[in-house]
Each structure stands twice: as C-alpha cells, then as structure tokens.
Design an enzyme around this catalytic site. Structure first.
Site, PDB file in Angstrom:
ATOM      1  N   GLY A 217      31.439  33.954  42.288  1.00 46.72           N
ATOM      2  CA  GLY A 217      32.399  32.929  42.705  1.00 46.72           C
ATOM      3  C   GLY A 217      31.857  31.548  42.422  1.00 46.72           C
ATOM      4  CD  GLU A 239      25.969  37.384  37.641  1.00 46.35           C
ATOM      5  OE1 GLU A 239      26.126  36.417  36.872  1.00 46.35           O
ATOM      6  OE2 GLU A 239      25.099  38.256  37.480  1.00 46.35           O
ATOM      7  CB  CYS A 274      32.400  32.750  34.684  1.00 48.66           C
ATOM      8  SG  CYS A 274      32.181  34.450  34.149  1.00 48.66           S
TER       9      CYS A 274
HETATM   10  P1  NAD Z   1      35.246  31.082  45.481  1.00 48.73           P
HETATM   11  O1  NAD Z   1      33.805  30.769  45.615  1.00 48.73           O
HETATM   12  O2  NAD Z   1      36.236  30.152  46.057  1.00 48.73           O
HETATM   13  O3  NAD Z   1      35.560  32.511  46.138  1.00 48.73           O
HETATM   14  C1  NAD Z   1      34.853  33.676  45.777  1.00 48.73           C
HETATM   15  C2  NAD Z   1      34.970  34.694  46.898  1.00 48.73           C
HETATM   16  O4  NAD Z   1      34.246  34.244  48.038  1.00 48.73           O
HETATM   17  C3  NAD Z   1      36.395  34.931  47.371  1.00 48.73           C
HETATM   18  O5  NAD Z   1      36.561  36.307  47.635  1.00 48.73           O
HETATM   19  C4  NAD Z   1      36.441  34.131  48.659  1.00 48.73           C
HETATM   20  O6  NAD Z   1      37.425  34.572  49.573  1.00 48.73           O
HETATM   21  C5  NAD Z   1      35.050  34.382  49.201  1.00 48.73           C
HETATM   22  N1  NAD Z   1      34.579  33.420  50.230  1.00 48.73           N
HETATM   23  C6  NAD Z   1      35.053  32.190  50.513  1.00 48.73           C
HETATM   24  N2  NAD Z   1      34.300  31.623  51.500  1.00 48.73           N
HETATM   25  C7  NAD Z   1      33.332  32.519  51.827  1.00 48.73           C
HETATM   26  C8  NAD Z   1      32.254  32.514  52.758  1.00 48.73           C
HETATM   27  N3  NAD Z   1      32.020  31.469  53.544  1.00 48.73           N
HETATM   28  N4  NAD Z   1      31.462  33.598  52.823  1.00 48.73           N
HETATM   29  C9  NAD Z   1      31.660  34.658  52.010  1.00 48.73           C
HETATM   30  N5  NAD Z   1      32.679  34.726  51.110  1.00 48.73           N
HETATM   31  C10 NAD Z   1      33.510  33.661  51.022  1.00 48.73           C
HETATM   32  O7  NAD Z   1      35.489  31.294  43.917  1.00 48.73           O
HETATM   33  P2  NAD Z   1      36.863  31.488  43.155  1.00 48.73           P
HETATM   34  O8  NAD Z   1      37.619  30.210  43.152  1.00 48.73           O
HETATM   35  O9  NAD Z   1      37.549  32.705  43.669  1.00 48.73           O
HETATM   36  O10 NAD Z   1      36.325  31.819  41.688  1.00 48.73           O
HETATM   37  C11 NAD Z   1      36.101  30.864  40.713  1.00 48.73           C
HETATM   38  C12 NAD Z   1      34.614  30.645  40.463  1.00 48.73           C
HETATM   39  O11 NAD Z   1      33.964  31.877  40.188  1.00 48.73           O
HETATM   40  C13 NAD Z   1      34.386  29.786  39.249  1.00 48.73           C
HETATM   41  O12 NAD Z   1      33.365  28.843  39.495  1.00 48.73           O
HETATM   42  C14 NAD Z   1      33.921  30.780  38.197  1.00 48.73           C
HETATM   43  O13 NAD Z   1      33.175  30.230  37.152  1.00 48.73           O
HETATM   44  C15 NAD Z   1      33.146  31.732  39.033  1.00 48.73           C
HETATM   45  N6  NAD Z   1      32.984  33.007  38.316  1.00 48.73           N
HETATM   46  C16 NAD Z   1      31.731  33.402  37.914  1.00 48.73           C
HETATM   47  C17 NAD Z   1      31.562  34.587  37.192  1.00 48.73           C
HETATM   48  C18 NAD Z   1      30.196  35.071  36.724  1.00 48.73           C
HETATM   49  O14 NAD Z   1      30.067  36.246  36.405  1.00 48.73           O
HETATM   50  N7  NAD Z   1      29.175  34.233  36.669  1.00 48.73           N
HETATM   51  C19 NAD Z   1      32.677  35.362  36.890  1.00 48.73           C
HETATM   52  C20 NAD Z   1      33.930  34.908  37.302  1.00 48.73           C
HETATM   53  C21 NAD Z   1      34.073  33.745  38.026  1.00 48.73           C
END
Ligand code: NAD
Length: 486
Positions: A217, A239, A274
């Site tokens: 995320g 990641e 990503c």
């Molecule tokens: P996000 O960080 O907002 O959310 C990711 C997950 O975390 C969601 O399921 C969310 O509900 C959960 N979450 C939120 N607050 C939390 C907390 N306090 N504790 C635990 N979990 C919590 O990310 P997003 O907007 O869903 O995704 C986009 C981001 O993910 C972008 O920055 C993207 O580049 C990254 N990403 C990285 C990869 C990789 O493999 N490196 C792959 C895909 C996406």
C-alpha cells in the site's frame, strides 16, 4: 467475509460503486468489527497446528486444486473486478488467471524450499530446519487486489502458515470472492478474509497471535503498520509505492513494438500500478522524436471507456478525488511551462465516470510535482538528458526506488546502467507487467519498502529458520586460552 470456512455477516456494509458508471453500484460486502477481525485471527490460529503438519507436498496438491478452481471462475472474478475497479475486462480476467498461475508456480516450488540444510565444518554439524511462522496477516491495496493478495496467500499457505487477509474497501468484491473459492477447497480456518478500513487493518497488525504482517500500500499507512507491529516485534514486509523511471538510450533504436510496450506499461490500469512507468528520460535532442512516436502509438491504442466494454483499453480511475489529484498535477505542470498533449480517444464513456484523459507532458523539469510524486494515474512526464550519467542521477533522484527500465539493444550497456540504479527491479526493453518474471525477486529500496515477493525469496519469506547445532567439541574454539567462556 469468510471466517473458519464459512461466510460470515457483519453489522455494517461496504457498498462499492462502479467507477465507470458511478450511478450503478458494483456490489457490497459486509464490514468486520474489530472484534470479528480478532476472532478471525483466533480461528486462523486454531487452524495453524493441523495445517502446518500437512506435508509440503499435500499442501501443494490442495493449492493446485485451488488454482484450478480460480481458473474456472476467472471470467466471473474478472467481471467483478472490472466493475468495482474500472480496470478493463480483459486485463481483469487476466489478473485472475495470473493469480491462479502464480498459485501453481508456488505450489510447484515450495516443497523444495522446505528441505533441511546440513552444515558440517570444524565447529561441528548443524541442521537448519525451516518452519512456518503461524498466523500471517495480509493487507492489500485496491489497484491489483487479486495478484497482490496472491503474492502473499500462495507462499504463506504453501509453507504451512494460516492467514487473515484484508482487502481495500475500494476493491473488496472480487478478492473476497477469490478467497472464498480458495477457502472452499482448504481446511476450515486456513484462509480467512475480513473487510474494513483502518480499524480492521489495525487489529490485524496488533493481535498477539499474528506472527508476521505482509503489507502492500501507501507510505503513510506503512508507517502506521510498522509502528503497530513494533510493539509485538512482528516482522513486516512492506511493498510500497514507486516513481519508476524509464531511461531510453537511443530513440532511433526503439522498435514500434518497444514504443507500444512503453505506452501500455505507462497507461495500463490507467497508470494506477506501483510499477507503471512514471518518468521517461530520453536524450535531449530526441525529445521531439520520442514524443511524436509515443503520441502516435498511444493515439492508436488507448480507447477510454467503460471497463466492461470490450473495445475499451483504458478505464476510469478509482475515485473522483483521485481523478482530481491527477488532473491537478497535470495543470500544475502546464502552469509551470510544460506542454501537455492529450492521447488516445474516447470510446463508450459515461459523463459521470471518473475518467482522466491520458496525457504526455513534454518540457517537464525535475522540480515539477508530476516528476517528484508518484502520480498513480494516466499521465507521464518526459525529461531530456545529455549524458547517461545525468540520466542515472535524475532517475535516482527520488525517495522512492521500486523499479526502473533501460531501453537499449546493447545488453551489456543495459546491465551497466541497471547496476547504477537504486531500485529493486530493472526491466530491460520492458516495464511493468510486460517485464515481470515470477521467478525473480521483486520489491523496493528506499521509501518503496523492504522485503521481497516473487522468486524463491518471496516463498522463503514465510519460513522461519531454526538451526540445530551439534558442536564438534564441548570446548568452544576461538577464545584465547582455548577455554569455554562459561
Ligand atoms: P493504502 O495505504 O491507503 O491502503 C492499503 C491497505 O491498508 C488498505 O487495505 C487499507 O484499508 C489498509 N489500511 C489503511 N489504514 C490502515 C492501518 N492504520 N493499519 C492497517 N491497514 C490499514 O494504499 P492504497 O491507496 O490502497 O494503494 C495505493 C498505494 O499502494 C500506492 O502507493 C501504490 O504504489 C502502492 N502499491 C504498491 C505495490 C508494490 O508491490 N510495491 C503494489 C501496488 C500498490
């Protein structure tokens, strides 16, 4: 939700809209309370003992059955994913099929990675055994939920861990359904899914029985996850985002197919990947040539429309605020003097869908927000360079270090440039999903996170090492007087 092999209801509901046509709902899932999330962890903990005692081969056999079941459901899962996420239907079905393929690959490989390792030297003999952690929690984002979840489900389960998984509230439908397909073919409680937001995610990072947290995320959430996991000294895999540079060595040497790959690697899933191409570096004197070729290819291939329309190659972005954010980045670049060209053309496109026109930004400079930030949308800046040293320096001038690409026919030159890039993966003449090798490790450097998925290392990440040492003699060597320190 699926807890303990059964579908479970919650008190609240998450309604997901269809970003292609926001007035049409995509579907709903129940949201877990924090106590339901804790219960799911307890259930996974109870299932761990038995599952961890299956032989690796027996687990692999069951996981292959799950992979087949996902393949059979791939069209339905893909339809659901396209509806909730706006990712074009063919790509959504492809994601479901790739998730099944990855599960098969891990099932094939994992049993070999369990094998004990014997070390015999003058200090004695050690047997290194490997065993699972226990309950692993997986927290995933919205942009490629099936594959990003499978990168955690497959290795964790194949190595004997059990799991509680939390999808993003922005794309919970297809992933919850896929987990149901897997859970139906495994002993109860081995794989569980709870839906919800930060409160549920927090429960999955703090419960005492969670032994490892696998998170994909954004950076702010990753910081919360790491802080929460610190109290229980839980290992985390993070990641995170990327701001991937593509370095083109000589535009004249790019084939039309290369240019088309660059376009798809930039605009697939509307750039919400990503490892999408997010900055393109070309020799200064070739910027116009590159822009002409890129525009021509993109105009031919990008059809902006409803994700369910088979002629669509680029859908909407996930929400209106995200669309507004990308639009603001483009406007900011234009206000700072960059030239913005519209790419692609419209297909069947609802006026209220969260569509953002695909754009190419020429005349971009390193300080523009669209260059500095991960835009995570369908726009890409092109920057000129004079020397490869300058291109490498600009590519590395980022807090993020997920992936990069180098475009040249000279493999030695590609390797030499790649060795200087501060990223976890460099693709040669390729990028994004066109370059992924599931047998090679994948993950970030710097603020793109740590830990690796894919490859043997992505499976071994779910095995703990235990060394059983039988020393050659009771007197430890190495102390000056030859005596045991105790
Ligand atoms: P996000 O960080 O907002 O959310 C990711 C997950 O975390 C969601 O399921 C969310 O509900 C959960 N979450 C939120 N607050 C939390 C907390 N306090 N504790 C635990 N979990 C919590 O990310 P997003 O907007 O869903 O995704 C986009 C981001 O993910 C972008 O920055 C993207 O580049 C990254 N990403 C990285 C990869 C990789 O493999 N490196 C792959 C895909 C996406």
């Amino acid at each position: 939700m699926y807890i303990g092999g059964a579908q479970v209801e919650g008190e609240a509901v998450i309604d997901r809209e269809n970003p292609s046509r926001p007035n049409r709902p995509a579907g709903s899932v129940f949201a877990a309370s924090a106590s339901q999330a804790n219960h799911a962890v307890d259930v996974a903990h109870s299932a761990f003992g038995r599952w961890s005692r299956y032989t690796p081969e027996d687990r692999a056999t069951l996981l292959r059955v799950c992979a087949d079941a996902i393949r059979h459901q791939a069209d339905e899962l893909g339809f659901t994913l396209a509806t909730e996420l706006g990712k074009p239907l063919a790509a959504s079905i492809g994601e479901a099929r790739f998730a099944a393929l990855y599960l098969d690959l891990v099932a094939d490989r994992a049993p070999d990675l369990h094998a004990d390792v014997e070390i015999t030297n003058r200090f004695g003999t050690s047997t290194v055994i490997k065993r699972p952690y226990g309950v692993v929690s997986a927290i995933v984002p919205w942009n490629a939920p099936l594959i990003l979840a499978m990168l955690k489900i497959a290795p964790a389960l194949a190595t004997g861990n059990t799991m509680v998984l939390k999808p993003s509230p922005l794309s919970p439908l297809a992933l919850t359904a896929m987990v149901g397909v897997i859970a139906d073919n495994l002993p109860a409680g081995v794989l569980n899914v709870v839906n919800g937001g930060a409160d549920v995610g927090a429960a999955l990072t703090t419960h005492d029985a969670i032994r490892k947290v696998a998170f994909t995320g954004g950076l702010p959430t990753a910081r919360s996850v790491m802080r929460a996991a610190a109290d229980g000294v839980k290992p985390v895999v993070l990641e995170l985002g990327g701001n991937d540079p593509a370095i083109v060595v000589d535009v004249a040497n790019l084939s039309d197919n290369d240019v088309s790959t660059l376009v798809q690697a930039t605009f697939g899933t509307s750039g919400q990947v990503c490892i999408a191409v997010k900055r393109i570096y070309v020799p200064h004197h070739q910027v116009m040539l590159f822009a002409d070729r890129f525009r021509a290819s993109a105009r031919e291939s990008l059809v902006l429309g409803d994700a369910l329309d088979p002629t669509t190659t680029m859908g909407p972005v996930v929400t209106q605020p995200h669309a507004d954010h990308i639009t603001a980045l483009v406007e900011d670049a234009a206000a700072m003097g960059a030239t913005v060209s519209r790419l692609g053309h419209d297909g069947d496109r609802a006026a209220d869908g969260y569509f953002v026109e695909p754009t190419l930004i020429t005349g971009a400079t390193p300080e523009m927000a669209v260059v500095v930030e991960e835009q995570f949308g369908p726009t890409v800046p092109v920057l000129g360079y004079d020397t490869i040293d300058e291109a490498v320096a600009q590519a590395n001038d980022s807090d993020l270090g997920l992936a990069a690409s180098v475009w040249t026919d000279d493999r030695d030159e590609a390797l030499a440039i790649a060795r200087r890039l501060e990223v976890g993966t460099t693709f040669v003449n390729s990028h994004n999903r066109f370059g992924v090798n599931p047998g090679a490790p994948f993950g970030g450097t710097k603020l793109s996170g740590f830990g690796r998925e894919y490859g043997d290392v992505g499976i071994e990440a779910y095995l703990q090492i235990h060394a059983i040492n039988t020393p050659a003699s009771r007197i430890a060597e190495g102390y000056p007087d030859g005596k045991d320190s105790t």
